[in-house]
Structures are given as C-alpha cells and as structure tokens.
Design a protein around this motif. Structure first.
Motif, short mmCIF file in Angstrom:
data_model
loop_
_atom_site.label_atom_id
_atom_site.label_comp_id
_atom_site.label_asym_id
_atom_site.label_seq_id
_atom_site.Cartn_x
_atom_site.Cartn_y
_atom_site.Cartn_z
N LEU A 26 0.84 -1.20 0.00
CA LEU A 26 0.00 0.00 0.00
C LEU A 26 0.88 1.25 0.00
O LEU A 26 1.69 1.43 0.90
CB LEU A 26 -0.91 0.02 1.24
CG LEU A 26 -1.80 -1.21 1.45
CD1 LEU A 26 -2.62 -1.04 2.71
CD2 LEU A 26 -2.69 -1.45 0.25
N PRO A 27 0.72 2.12 -0.96
CA PRO A 27 1.52 3.36 -1.01
C PRO A 27 1.27 4.22 0.23
O PRO A 27 0.12 4.40 0.65
CB PRO A 27 1.03 4.06 -2.28
CG PRO A 27 0.36 3.00 -3.09
CD PRO A 27 -0.20 2.02 -2.11
N GLY A 28 2.34 4.73 0.81
CA GLY A 28 2.19 5.65 1.92
C GLY A 28 1.81 5.02 3.23
O GLY A 28 1.33 5.71 4.15
N VAL A 29 2.00 3.69 3.36
CA VAL A 29 1.71 3.00 4.61
C VAL A 29 2.95 2.23 5.03
O VAL A 29 3.56 1.54 4.21
CB VAL A 29 0.51 2.03 4.47
CG1 VAL A 29 0.19 1.39 5.81
CG2 VAL A 29 -0.71 2.75 3.91
N GLU A 30 3.33 2.35 6.30
CA GLU A 30 4.58 1.74 6.77
C GLU A 30 4.35 0.93 8.04
O GLU A 30 3.76 1.41 9.00
CB GLU A 30 5.61 2.84 7.06
CG GLU A 30 6.94 2.33 7.58
CD GLU A 30 7.91 3.46 7.92
OE1 GLU A 30 9.00 3.15 8.44
OE2 GLU A 30 7.56 4.64 7.69
N VAL A 31 4.82 -0.32 8.04
CA VAL A 31 4.79 -1.16 9.24
C VAL A 31 6.02 -0.83 10.08
O VAL A 31 7.15 -0.97 9.62
CB VAL A 31 4.79 -2.65 8.88
CG1 VAL A 31 4.79 -3.50 10.16
CG2 VAL A 31 3.57 -3.01 8.03
N VAL A 32 5.79 -0.38 11.32
CA VAL A 32 6.92 0.01 12.17
C VAL A 32 7.18 -0.99 13.29
O VAL A 32 8.17 -0.86 14.02
CB VAL A 32 6.72 1.42 12.75
CG1 VAL A 32 6.71 2.45 11.65
CG2 VAL A 32 5.43 1.51 13.58
N GLY A 33 6.32 -2.00 13.45
CA GLY A 33 6.55 -2.98 14.51
C GLY A 33 5.55 -4.11 14.48
O GLY A 33 4.49 -4.00 13.83
N GLU A 34 5.89 -5.21 15.16
CA GLU A 34 5.01 -6.37 15.26
C GLU A 34 4.96 -6.85 16.71
O GLU A 34 5.97 -6.80 17.42
CB GLU A 34 5.51 -7.52 14.39
CG GLU A 34 5.53 -7.23 12.90
CD GLU A 34 6.00 -8.43 12.08
OE1 GLU A 34 6.03 -9.56 12.64
OE2 GLU A 34 6.36 -8.25 10.91
#
Length: 216
Positions: A26-34
């Motif tokens: 997805l453009p402009g979406v970032e996973v920063v942790g789990e």
C-alpha cells in the motif's frame, strides 16, 4: 506527505508476515513494529507511537479487546483496526465497545484492507460489509442502554481475570504483572465479590460469555 505508520498484533508469525507483505504493497503505509500478544502491543504503542494498530482478538496474556481498551484510554490518538476471523455480532460489538475504530475479517481482500486503513487514519470508523449490516443498529441500541458488571471492574481486575482463565497460578500472575501474590489474591477476591461469582470455573464461564476472553 508522511506515511501512515502502523503495528501488527497477532500471535501467529505467518499471519503477521502475510499482513506485513500486504500492507507494504500500500503506497504511503509503513509497518513500524510487530507484536505477538496484547501486552507487547501496548509496549510498542508507547515506544513507537504508531497512528494505527492492526489487532487480532485471540492472543495470549492479554487479548486484543483488552489491549484495544487500554490503547483507547491511554493513547487516544492511536486508532485500532480489529482484524479477526470472527464475524459474530458479539465480537464486533465488544470490539467497538473497547474503543476500536474498525473491524475487518481476515478473509478480506487487499483493496478492502486499504480502504479500512485509510478511512481509520482519516479519523473515520470502518466496518467491513460482511458484518456492518448486522451490527450498527444493534450496537447503537445496546451502547445506549446496556450496563454490565464488566463496566464496574478495573482494568487491572480484567487483566487478572484473563490470566486466571488462561490457567495461570497466583504466583504466575504476580510474576507477569510485577505485583505481590497477596495483591493478586486481593484483586481476585474483589472480582468475585463484584461479579457475585465465587469459584474459578464460574469466572471462566463468565469471561468467555461476555467476550472478555476469546477461545481460538
């Protein structure tokens, strides 16, 4: 424009990996942790300050509903999208009551995930079509009228109740929560008094019936 930052909370490694792969498309979406349980999700929310959490319901130690309630109370700027395999109205109702901003089924497609993430990031509420038509009227009616015993126990007592249902001993609970065994016993006695339930089996049945604990 800054990306939408999110963390993924699910106790299944492959499910988290699958969601990460989808989100990263997805453009402009970032996973920063789990996180693999609700307690870890709270720690990550505090340290990483994401805009959004993709939250499973059934997780060990602290389930997604309780974690959502904590996030909603302690970090109101962080929004939660419940992503669950359960289409049951009661789960959706409990999720919304806990403060979730949306509810998505795990068999939804990438496009629906994108719609949900962007809607919630804008401050909107999103319910996937498979559950929304059955839920909204009933949810509003119940929210206005319902007052349950769970409304009168503290977050700590709910946490201890979940751990009791998970089969943890008094010592285990004390170690997990960094409190004394005597404090655990005090909370348990208060729980039984407030809920008018006087045995562990009764507490387990009550927690499952009210959606506080979700069985996989």
């Amino acid at each position: 424009m800054a990306p939408i930052t999110l963390i993924i909370a699910d106790n299944h490694t492959l499910v988290r990996a699958g969601f990460r792969a989808l989100v990263e498309e997805l453009p402009g979406v970032e996973v920063v942790g789990e996180a693999d349980n609700g307690r870890e999700a709270l720690v990550l929310v505090e340290s990483l300050k994401p805009q959004l959490v993709l939250m499973d319901i059934a997780m060990p130690e602290m389930n997604g509903l309780e974690a959502t309630a904590r996030i909603s109370h302690d970090f109101p700027q962080v929004r939660v999208l419940i992503v669950s395999m359960h289409a049951n109205e009661e789960y959706v109702y409990q999720a919304l009551r806990s403060g979730a901003s949306g509810y998505l089924l795990k068999d939804s497609g990438l496009k629906e995930l994108e719609i949900a993430v962007r809607a919630i990031a804008r401050g909107e509420t999103y319910l996937c079509p498979a559950v929304s038509k059955y839920v909204v009227k009933d949810y509003v009616r119940r929210l206005e009228s319902e007052d349950t015993p769970l409304d009168h126990i503290t977050p700590r007592q709910r946490e201890i109740l979940q751990l009791i249902v998970a089969g943890k001993s008094t010592k285990d609970i004390a170690d997990i929560l960094y409190i004394s065994a005597k404090t655990v016993e005090t909370h348990r006695a208060q729980l039984m008094d407030r809920l008018d339930i006087h045995d562990i089996a009764g507490l387990v049945r009550y927690a499952i019936r009210t959606g506080l604990v979700v069985l996989e």
